[in-house]
Every structure is written in structure tokens, then in C-alpha cells.
Write an enzyme that holds these catalytic residues in place. Sequence first.
Site, mmCIF file in Angstrom:
data_model
loop_
_atom_site.group_PDB
_atom_site.id
_atom_site.type_symbol
_atom_site.label_atom_id
_atom_site.label_comp_id
_atom_site.label_asym_id
_atom_site.label_seq_id
_atom_site.Cartn_x
_atom_site.Cartn_y
_atom_site.Cartn_z
ATOM 1 N N ASP A 1 -2.972 5.761 7.056
ATOM 2 C CA ASP A 1 -3.346 7.022 7.689
ATOM 3 C C ASP A 1 -4.170 6.693 8.942
ATOM 4 O O ASP A 1 -3.617 6.434 10.006
ATOM 5 C CB ASP A 1 -4.137 7.822 6.641
ATOM 6 C CG ASP A 1 -4.531 9.207 7.100
ATOM 7 O OD1 ASP A 1 -3.846 9.771 7.948
ATOM 8 O OD2 ASP A 1 -5.540 9.736 6.585
ATOM 9 N N LYS B 1 1.486 7.561 8.489
ATOM 10 C CA LYS B 1 1.158 8.728 9.336
ATOM 11 C C LYS B 1 0.649 8.194 10.668
ATOM 12 O O LYS B 1 -0.564 8.166 10.914
ATOM 13 C CB LYS B 1 0.041 9.545 8.681
ATOM 14 C CG LYS B 1 0.409 10.319 7.447
ATOM 15 C CD LYS B 1 -0.776 11.221 7.090
ATOM 16 C CE LYS B 1 -0.718 11.683 5.665
ATOM 17 N NZ LYS B 1 -1.981 12.350 5.261
ATOM 18 N N GLU C 1 0.839 -1.200 0.000
ATOM 19 C CA GLU C 1 0.000 0.000 0.000
ATOM 20 C C GLU C 1 0.875 1.251 0.000
ATOM 21 O O GLU C 1 2.000 1.238 0.498
ATOM 22 C CB GLU C 1 -0.935 -0.046 1.232
ATOM 23 C CG GLU C 1 -1.776 1.173 1.505
ATOM 24 C CD GLU C 1 -2.782 1.544 0.418
ATOM 25 O OE1 GLU C 1 -2.412 1.495 -0.764
ATOM 26 O OE2 GLU C 1 -3.905 1.936 0.766
ATOM 27 N N ASP C 2 0.341 2.325 -0.547
ATOM 28 C CA ASP C 2 1.111 3.572 -0.599
ATOM 29 C C ASP C 2 1.262 4.215 0.776
ATOM 30 O O ASP C 2 2.344 4.602 1.181
ATOM 31 C CB ASP C 2 0.481 4.566 -1.600
ATOM 32 C CG ASP C 2 -1.024 4.775 -1.402
ATOM 33 O OD1 ASP C 2 -1.602 4.215 -0.441
ATOM 34 O OD2 ASP C 2 -1.630 5.506 -2.200
#
Length: 175
Positions: free
Chosen positions: A102, A130, A98-99
Site C-alpha cells: 500500500d 495499490k 506479502e498480501d
Amino acid sequence: MGKVKKEILISKPKIDDRVQRLADEISRDYEGKELVLIGILKGAFVFMADLIRCLRIPCEVDFVRLASYGTGTVSSGNIMITKDIETPIRGRDVLIVEDIVDTGLTLYFLVDKLKEREPESLKVCVLLDKKERRKVPFEAEYVGFDIPDRFVVGYGLDFNEMYRFLPDVCVIEEN
Ligand code: 5GP
Ligand code: MG
């Protein structure tokens, strides 16, 4: 968004270096095994393409596409699979690519779904993390970079389908 200011957060050479080291770690951890990599469309396609070419173990590649209701830059938590993988994963070693993670909602959902299919193992590799934004407890086994709570684009990541082509990971801000 009106006029947008772009600033490089992680340069392409830094990404290249980190992707190679992630691939080395993965190749070591899965030595003698055959991996199924599952990329999450669309954001992960650039990272996935670079990562597989740095691996030293055989792998198969598949993609899943997810949608979350609600728009904008924040996940709503109502997630569904709009394009499933075509590879049977029962008894296989599976790595989700996955990029960015979050709130954690997307990967929490997908990991849960794929576990139902009884893979031999299931881990997650994300380029960006993040951590301070989590709404559900989620930790990826492989993390490229921890980043602050800023909205990033480039290297596959978009804002309204723009900026995916940028080679660097950039921060965008309205002027
Ligand atoms: P999560 O479910 O962990 O909140 O969200 C993951 C998804 O939200 C990512 O796959 C990505 O599509 C989107 N996302 C979260 N943060 C960013 C960001 O900074 N930039 C972009 N382009 N997408 C983000
Ligand atoms: Mg995504």
C-alpha cells in the site's frame, strides 16, 4: 463499522490462475536454486500456502510478524518485528511473500532489515499492489494484481481480524 456491503473484486478462480502464473515465473527465475520464502503474518498465509504448492523448485518456508504503531487501516510508518524468522538467510536466495503493498512502508522496512543479514538475493512477491498510495518508493519484483485505492478483505486479508476466510478478494464498504 455498522452494516457492511461486500463486493467481489477478484474472484477465487482468477486468483488461482494468477498464482499459478506467478509460481511459474518464480520457478523459471530460480531454476536450479533453492528458495527461502518468508511470509508476512498474518495476511500472507493464504497466498503463501497456495503459492508454494504451485512452485516447481524446492523451497523452505518461514514467517515474520510485524507491528506498526497506531491502529486502523493506515500504516503509521513506525514498524517493528514482533516475531522474527528462525531461518539463517545469509547467502541464501530469499523471497518475501506479502498480501498487499500500500504505502510501501512495511516492505521498505523489512527489505532493509533483511538485507543487513546479507542474503545472496532478496526479492518481493505481493498478491495485490495499490501503486497510487505509495509514501516511499517501493516496487515488488512479482505482483499479482494492481488494484485501485479501495480497502480489500478476504483471501487472508482482514478487517479487524474478520473476513480472512473469504475465498475471493472483496471490497467492503459501510452502507
Ligand atoms: P503498507 O506498509 O504498504 O502501507 O501496508 C501494508 C500493510 O497494510 C499490509 O500488509 C496490510 O496489512 C495493510 N493493508 C493495506 N491495504 C490494505 C487493504 O486494502 N486491506 C487490508 N485488509 N489490509 C491492507
Ligand atoms: Mg500485512
